[in-house]
Design a protein around this motif. Structure first.
Motif, PDB file in Angstrom:
ATOM      1  N   VAL A 177       0.712  -1.400  -0.157  1.00  0.00           N
ATOM      2  CA  VAL A 177       0.029   0.063  -0.078  1.00  0.00           C
ATOM      3  C   VAL A 177       0.835   1.064  -0.004  1.00  0.00           C
ATOM      4  O   VAL A 177       0.629   2.410  -0.783  1.00  0.00           O
ATOM      5  N   GLU A 178       1.872   1.196   0.683  1.00  0.00           N
ATOM      6  CA  GLU A 178       3.227   2.330   0.521  1.00  0.00           C
ATOM      7  C   GLU A 178       3.439   2.689  -0.341  1.00  0.00           C
ATOM      8  O   GLU A 178       3.314   3.800  -0.978  1.00  0.00           O
ATOM      9  N   LEU A 179       3.959   1.764  -1.377  1.00  0.00           N
ATOM     10  CA  LEU A 179       4.188   1.723  -2.739  1.00  0.00           C
ATOM     11  C   LEU A 179       3.152   2.284  -3.553  1.00  0.00           C
ATOM     12  O   LEU A 179       3.432   3.274  -4.704  1.00  0.00           O
ATOM     13  N   ILE A 180       1.903   1.858  -3.506  1.00  0.00           N
ATOM     14  CA  ILE A 180       0.896   2.318  -4.347  1.00  0.00           C
ATOM     15  C   ILE A 180       0.736   3.894  -4.095  1.00  0.00           C
ATOM     16  O   ILE A 180       0.417   4.628  -4.988  1.00  0.00           O
ATOM     17  N   ASP A 181       0.713   4.173  -2.682  1.00  0.00           N
ATOM     18  CA  ASP A 181       0.311   5.653  -2.426  1.00  0.00           C
ATOM     19  C   ASP A 181       1.523   6.617  -2.990  1.00  0.00           C
ATOM     20  O   ASP A 181       1.324   7.615  -3.397  1.00  0.00           O
ATOM     21  N   SER A 182       2.762   5.898  -3.007  1.00  0.00           N
ATOM     22  CA  SER A 182       3.764   6.742  -3.474  1.00  0.00           C
ATOM     23  C   SER A 182       3.952   7.093  -4.841  1.00  0.00           C
ATOM     24  O   SER A 182       3.939   8.155  -5.285  1.00  0.00           O
ATOM     25  N   VAL A 183       3.396   6.190  -5.771  1.00  0.00           N
ATOM     26  CA  VAL A 183       3.422   6.037  -7.018  1.00  0.00           C
ATOM     27  C   VAL A 183       2.423   7.090  -7.533  1.00  0.00           C
ATOM     28  O   VAL A 183       2.329   8.017  -8.373  1.00  0.00           O
ATOM     29  N   LEU A 242       0.819  11.489 -10.124  1.00  0.00           N
ATOM     30  CA  LEU A 242      -0.669  11.994 -10.266  1.00  0.00           C
ATOM     31  C   LEU A 242      -1.030  13.007  -9.218  1.00  0.00           C
ATOM     32  O   LEU A 242      -1.344  14.175  -9.714  1.00  0.00           O
ATOM     33  N   ARG A 243      -1.159  12.866  -8.021  1.00  0.00           N
ATOM     34  CA  ARG A 243      -1.868  13.644  -7.105  1.00  0.00           C
ATOM     35  C   ARG A 243      -0.869  14.931  -6.879  1.00  0.00           C
ATOM     36  O   ARG A 243      -1.511  16.091  -7.081  1.00  0.00           O
ATOM     37  N   GLY A 244       0.566  14.847  -7.085  1.00  0.00           N
ATOM     38  CA  GLY A 244       1.471  16.059  -6.728  1.00  0.00           C
ATOM     39  C   GLY A 244       1.118  16.983  -8.078  1.00  0.00           C
ATOM     40  O   GLY A 244       0.858  18.161  -7.751  1.00  0.00           O
ATOM     41  N   PRO A 245       1.211  16.448  -9.191  1.00  0.00           N
ATOM     42  CA  PRO A 245       1.075  17.155 -10.579  1.00  0.00           C
ATOM     43  C   PRO A 245      -0.246  17.797 -10.285  1.00  0.00           C
ATOM     44  O   PRO A 245      -0.067  19.156 -10.909  1.00  0.00           O
ATOM     45  N   PHE A 246      -1.254  17.340 -10.000  1.00  0.00           N
ATOM     46  CA  PHE A 246      -2.598  17.835  -9.847  1.00  0.00           C
ATOM     47  C   PHE A 246      -2.554  18.985  -9.060  1.00  0.00           C
ATOM     48  O   PHE A 246      -3.180  20.067  -9.454  1.00  0.00           O
ATOM     49  N   ILE A 247      -2.086  18.742  -7.831  1.00  0.00           N
ATOM     50  CA  ILE A 247      -2.140  19.967  -6.850  1.00  0.00           C
ATOM     51  C   ILE A 247      -1.375  20.983  -7.249  1.00  0.00           C
ATOM     52  O   ILE A 247      -1.762  22.270  -7.219  1.00  0.00           O
ATOM     53  N   LEU A 248       0.005  20.532  -8.022  1.00  0.00           N
ATOM     54  CA  LEU A 248       0.796  21.771  -8.175  1.00  0.00           C
ATOM     55  C   LEU A 248       0.218  22.544  -9.548  1.00  0.00           C
ATOM     56  O   LEU A 248       0.088  23.686  -9.633  1.00  0.00           O
ATOM     57  N   ALA A 249      -0.303  21.834 -10.409  1.00  0.00           N
ATOM     58  CA  ALA A 249      -0.955  22.457 -11.749  1.00  0.00           C
ATOM     59  C   ALA A 249      -2.130  23.526 -11.335  1.00  0.00           C
ATOM     60  O   ALA A 249      -2.210  24.573 -11.830  1.00  0.00           O
ATOM     61  N   ALA A 298       2.477  -1.947 -13.855  1.00  0.00           N
ATOM     62  CA  ALA A 298       0.939  -1.509 -14.224  1.00  0.00           C
ATOM     63  C   ALA A 298       0.518  -0.148 -13.625  1.00  0.00           C
ATOM     64  O   ALA A 298      -0.249   0.557 -14.366  1.00  0.00           O
ATOM     65  N   LEU A 299       0.998   0.060 -12.419  1.00  0.00           N
ATOM     66  CA  LEU A 299       0.305   1.508 -11.692  1.00  0.00           C
ATOM     67  C   LEU A 299       0.943   2.523 -12.508  1.00  0.00           C
ATOM     68  O   LEU A 299       0.401   3.461 -12.515  1.00  0.00           O
ATOM     69  N   TYR A 300       2.441   2.345 -12.927  1.00  0.00           N
ATOM     70  CA  TYR A 300       3.116   3.489 -13.548  1.00  0.00           C
ATOM     71  C   TYR A 300       2.087   3.722 -14.683  1.00  0.00           C
ATOM     72  O   TYR A 300       1.884   5.004 -15.059  1.00  0.00           O
ATOM     73  N   SER A 301       2.031   2.861 -15.781  1.00  0.00           N
ATOM     74  CA  SER A 301       1.215   2.750 -16.727  1.00  0.00           C
ATOM     75  C   SER A 301      -0.195   3.596 -16.422  1.00  0.00           C
ATOM     76  O   SER A 301      -0.669   4.494 -17.360  1.00  0.00           O
ATOM     77  N   ILE A 302      -0.826   3.256 -15.382  1.00  0.00           N
ATOM     78  CA  ILE A 302      -2.275   3.992 -15.072  1.00  0.00           C
ATOM     79  C   ILE A 302      -1.909   5.318 -14.702  1.00  0.00           C
ATOM     80  O   ILE A 302      -2.977   6.105 -15.367  1.00  0.00           O
ATOM     81  N   THR A 303      -1.168   5.668 -13.807  1.00  0.00           N
ATOM     82  CA  THR A 303      -0.776   6.990 -13.570  1.00  0.00           C
ATOM     83  C   THR A 303      -0.278   7.811 -14.674  1.00  0.00           C
ATOM     84  O   THR A 303      -0.878   9.240 -14.647  1.00  0.00           O
ATOM     85  N   LYS A 304       0.317   7.366 -15.705  1.00  0.00           N
ATOM     86  CA  LYS A 304       0.621   8.173 -16.634  1.00  0.00           C
ATOM     87  C   LYS A 304      -0.452   8.357 -17.643  1.00  0.00           C
ATOM     88  O   LYS A 304      -0.621   9.568 -18.424  1.00  0.00           O
ATOM     89  N   ALA A 305      -1.322   7.359 -17.854  1.00  0.00           N
ATOM     90  CA  ALA A 305      -2.715   7.704 -18.453  1.00  0.00           C
ATOM     91  C   ALA A 305      -3.276   8.657 -17.999  1.00  0.00           C
ATOM     92  O   ALA A 305      -3.984   9.403 -18.692  1.00  0.00           O
ATOM     93  N   ALA A 306      -3.434   8.699 -16.555  1.00  0.00           N
ATOM     94  CA  ALA A 306      -4.210   9.681 -16.133  1.00  0.00           C
ATOM     95  C   ALA A 306      -3.679  10.972 -16.226  1.00  0.00           C
ATOM     96  O   ALA A 306      -4.356  12.057 -16.378  1.00  0.00           O
ATOM     97  N   VAL A 307      -2.510  11.204 -16.445  1.00  0.00           N
ATOM     98  CA  VAL A 307      -1.710  12.330 -16.526  1.00  0.00           C
ATOM     99  C   VAL A 307      -2.327  12.827 -18.012  1.00  0.00           C
ATOM    100  O   VAL A 307      -2.308  13.990 -18.083  1.00  0.00           O
ATOM    101  N   VAL A 308      -2.157  11.975 -18.935  1.00  0.00           N
ATOM    102  CA  VAL A 308      -2.831  12.366 -20.147  1.00  0.00           C
ATOM    103  C   VAL A 308      -4.055  13.007 -20.422  1.00  0.00           C
ATOM    104  O   VAL A 308      -4.468  14.004 -20.738  1.00  0.00           O
ATOM    105  N   ARG A 309      -4.978  12.172 -19.563  1.00  0.00           N
ATOM    106  CA  ARG A 309      -6.311  12.857 -18.989  1.00  0.00           C
ATOM    107  C   ARG A 309      -6.336  13.989 -18.603  1.00  0.00           C
ATOM    108  O   ARG A 309      -7.277  14.952 -18.912  1.00  0.00           O
ATOM    109  N   MET A 310      -5.671  14.167 -17.428  1.00  0.00           N
ATOM    110  CA  MET A 310      -5.565  15.301 -16.781  1.00  0.00           C
ATOM    111  C   MET A 310      -5.214  16.494 -17.613  1.00  0.00           C
ATOM    112  O   MET A 310      -5.783  17.737 -17.646  1.00  0.00           O
ATOM    113  N   THR A 311      -4.321  16.332 -18.424  1.00  0.00           N
ATOM    114  CA  THR A 311      -3.821  17.371 -19.339  1.00  0.00           C
ATOM    115  C   THR A 311      -4.954  17.953 -20.067  1.00  0.00           C
ATOM    116  O   THR A 311      -5.276  19.142 -20.296  1.00  0.00           O
TER     117      THR A 311
END
Length: 258
Positions: free
Chosen positions: A113-119, A124-131, A164-177
């Protein structure tokens, strides 16, 4: 009718202030150097302050202007404090490079869970807050700006061998954009992304150690160099890309076309 130069390809960033995350190494370090060389004042952020200080020395020696601010992109308080420090030192940023990211290199069933939260927090979470903080400040001042989020070709493909989670978060970055580009279009804040393939970095070094000679599997038998992304980055943050927002530019040297 607006008059544009011929050709309309200006990349002079004089007067701009850029906020770059994950700037202590790899792509972020190169991005900061390129932006500074194009005339902008650069705020370099990461957790490794000593490396940031070294980067600032190099940029300053080359005639640029930069300041280093320690920041943990997984910590919202750290983000807000770092951003306020940037505003206090050099002014409100007009360019944001959301570059910080980490891989997971694990099968989903083996992730703590710690690694999940970190990734998720880093990618995703940090870039969204910063944007959001970046846009909030510019909207209050009725000024436009440019955001470039760093996604990955992993957003569009996954081979099933871990991360897999890396792929998922980067797909989310594309959608966030895309989503944020719509929300902030009326404020003249452009939001775009780049999706690199395999480029030399500390993260790539780790992949090569685990997986062997990945270059041999690519059409051009090589790993890309960060300098090969300079022109795309500069285009997306320069006046020349005024009408470009909500897009993700894939930069992978033909690696995914094979």
């Amino acid at each position: 009718m607006t008059q544009y130069p011929l050709p309309n390809n200006a990349a002079d960033l004089t007067g701009d202030i850029a906020f770059v995350t994950g700037a202590s190494s790899g792509l972020g370090r190169r991005f900061a150097q390129v932006i500074a060389a194009s005339g902008a004042t650069v705020v370099v952020t990461a957790r490794r302050k000593a490396k940031l200080d070294q980067l600032v020395e190099e940029i300053t020696a080359a005639g640029g202007r930069a300041v280093a601010i320690e920041m943990d992109v997984t910590d919202a308080d750290s983000i807000f404090a770092a951003y306020q420090s940037a505003v206090d030192q050099v002014g409100v940023p007009t360019i944001l490079i959301n570059n910080a990211g980490i891989p997971d290199a694990q099968y989903a069933t083996k992730m703590s869970v710690e690694l999940i939260d970190s990734v998720i927090g880093t990618n995703l979470r940090g870039p969204f807050i910063l944007a959001s903080e970046f846009a909030r400040r510019l909207i209050a001042e009725k000024r436009g700006g440019r955001i470039v989020n760093v996604a990955s070709m992993a957003a569009f493909r996954y081979d099933g061998h871990g991360a897999a989670l890396y792929s998922i978060t980067k797909a989310a970055v594309v959608r966030m954009t895309a989503a944020l580009s719509v929300e902030w279009a009326r404020f003249n804040i452009n939001v775009n992304a780049i999706a690199p393939g395999m480029f030399a970095s500390e993260m790539m070094d780790g992949m090569l150690e685990r997986m062997g000679d990945l270059a041999a599997r690519t059409p051009r038998k090589r790993i890309g160099q960060p300098a090969q992304m300079d022109s795309t980055l500069l285009f997306l943050i320069s006046p020349a890309s005024e009408a470009v927002t909500g897009t993700t530019v894939q930069i992978d040297d033909g690696q995914s076309a094979k």
